[in-house]
Design an enzyme around this catalytic site. Structure first.
Site, PDB file in Angstrom:
ATOM      1  N   THR A  13       0.546  -0.828  -0.272  1.00 43.96           N
ATOM      2  CA  THR A  13      -0.064   0.239  -0.398  1.00 43.96           C
ATOM      3  C   THR A  13       0.644   1.327  -0.289  1.00 43.96           C
ATOM      4  O   THR A  13       2.254   1.026   0.244  1.00 43.96           O
ATOM      5  CB  THR A  13      -1.196   0.009   0.880  1.00 43.96           C
ATOM      6  OG1 THR A  13       0.092   0.483   2.043  1.00 43.96           O
ATOM      7  CG2 THR A  13      -1.529  -1.452   1.369  1.00 43.96           C
ATOM      8  N   GLY A  14       0.367   2.531  -1.345  1.00 42.77           N
ATOM      9  CA  GLY A  14       1.279   3.192  -0.444  1.00 42.77           C
ATOM     10  C   GLY A  14       1.809   3.609  -1.320  1.00 42.77           C
ATOM     11  O   GLY A  14       3.640   4.137  -1.003  1.00 42.77           O
ATOM     12  N   ALA A  15       2.443   2.983  -2.371  1.00 43.07           N
ATOM     13  CA  ALA A  15       3.204   2.607  -3.398  1.00 43.07           C
ATOM     14  C   ALA A  15       3.562   3.112  -4.475  1.00 43.07           C
ATOM     15  O   ALA A  15       4.304   2.413  -5.295  1.00 43.07           O
ATOM     16  CB  ALA A  15       3.258   0.813  -3.743  1.00 43.07           C
ATOM     17  N   GLY A  18       7.554   7.431  -2.526  1.00 46.66           N
ATOM     18  CA  GLY A  18       8.804   7.165  -1.864  1.00 46.66           C
ATOM     19  C   GLY A  18       8.825   6.118  -1.855  1.00 46.66           C
ATOM     20  O   GLY A  18       9.029   5.220  -2.455  1.00 46.66           O
ATOM     21  N   TYR A 162      -0.380  11.915  15.716  1.00 44.72           N
ATOM     22  CA  TYR A 162       0.704  10.729  14.196  1.00 44.72           C
ATOM     23  C   TYR A 162       1.626  10.326  15.290  1.00 44.72           C
ATOM     24  O   TYR A 162       1.324   8.492  14.902  1.00 44.72           O
ATOM     25  CB  TYR A 162       1.265  11.879  13.510  1.00 44.72           C
ATOM     26  CG  TYR A 162       2.387  10.960  12.703  1.00 44.72           C
ATOM     27  CD1 TYR A 162       1.823  10.473  11.887  1.00 44.72           C
ATOM     28  CD2 TYR A 162       3.772  11.241  12.505  1.00 44.72           C
ATOM     29  CE1 TYR A 162       3.036   9.721  10.412  1.00 44.72           C
ATOM     30  CE2 TYR A 162       4.704  10.054  12.054  1.00 44.72           C
ATOM     31  CZ  TYR A 162       4.303   9.541  11.285  1.00 44.72           C
ATOM     32  OH  TYR A 162       5.023   9.041  10.005  1.00 44.72           O
TER      33      TYR A 162
END
Length: 273
Positions: A13-15, A18, A162
């Protein structure tokens, strides 16, 4: 030594940016069948081609309904999973809510990996050496779980929200390891990585993160621990926390088994049992 992963199917995920992008690219280079998840269809398709991903799924993981949908799509289209890399996350200087009415940091950084992992456990159970890699942060050392107000409806602080979510990542990874002894579940701190992280906030917050980026490590350096935990064949540990490819001791709050179990129950209440 580069480890071969020719028989592995990996979901990252979030690929599209970064360390997630680098993780997907490097695991694909090692022969893994890599599937990526991104929000923007055009960008996700371009990145999938760039990194050699076998498939790409589209979802805004801050929305729980989309987490469920993308998990169902993965089960139907791919049907096999050896390694899940929970990499997606963000920092929000100002309090925001998802369309489902959940504070964004809590939804994206914690509830999304919790729900996605739970939805994909049936596939992981079928794998020979199933692994779940959850990207946390040393920011967890400043966090505490506000069980009475995890969404910061009172006194919102972007940093505190966060830090809480990153502490939740470690507690989740440890509790998953306890509940699922057949699944290697570990968390990690990638380092302060130059990825554009925090730039989504605009104004002074964005300028601050741009300044921090000057002293940050590269995405290639930041992705090393994720890649190690996903691919190292001799890895035998579960429920541990890693920095620079080495196991380190997290903050005492991250080792609180009672808090881990309480967080799991709270998370189930959010996503539905």
């Amino acid at each position: 030594m580069t480890q071969t992963m020719g028989d592995k199917t990996v979901l990252v995920t979030g690929a599209t940016n970064g360390i997630g992008l680098v993780t997907a690219r490097e695991l694909a280079r090692r022969g893994a069948r890599v599937v990526i998840v991104g929000r923007d269809p055009g960008k996700t398709a371009r990145v999938a081609q760039e990194v050699g991903a076998a498939d790409a799924l589209i979802a805004d993981l801050s929305e729980l309904v989309q987490v469920r949908r993308v998990a169902a799509e993965f089960r139907e289209r791919i049907g096999r999973l050896d390694v899940l890399v929970n990499n997606a996350g963000a920092y929000y200087a100002r309090r925001q809510e998802t369309r489902g009415g959940i504070e964004m940091t809590w939804a994206l950084n914690h509830l999304a990996p919790f729900l996605l992992t739970r939805e994909l456990l049936p596939l992981l159970h079928q794998a020979q050496d199933p692994r779940v890699v959850t990207v946390s942060s040393d920011a967890h050392r400043f966090g505490r779980i506000r069980f009475d107000d995890p969404e910061f409806r009172r006194g919102y602080s972007g940093w505190s929200a966060y830090a809480q979510s990153k502490l939740a990542n470690i507690l989740f990874a440890r509790e998953l390891a306890r509940r699922e002894p057949g699944v290697r579940s570990n968390s990690l701190h990638p380092g302060m990585v130059r990825t554009g992280f925090g730039h989504n906030n605009g104004g002074g917050t964005s300028l601050l993160w741009r300044l921090i980026d000057r002293f940050a490590i590269s995405p290639e350096q930041g992705a090393r621990t994720s890649i190690y935990l996903a691919s190292e064949p001799e890895l035998s540990t579960s429920g541990r926390y890693f920095v620079r490819e080495r196991e380190v001791k997290p903050a005492p709050r991250a080792l609180d088994d009672g808090a881990a179990q309480r967080l799991w129950t709270l998370s189930e209440e959010y996503v539905g049992r």
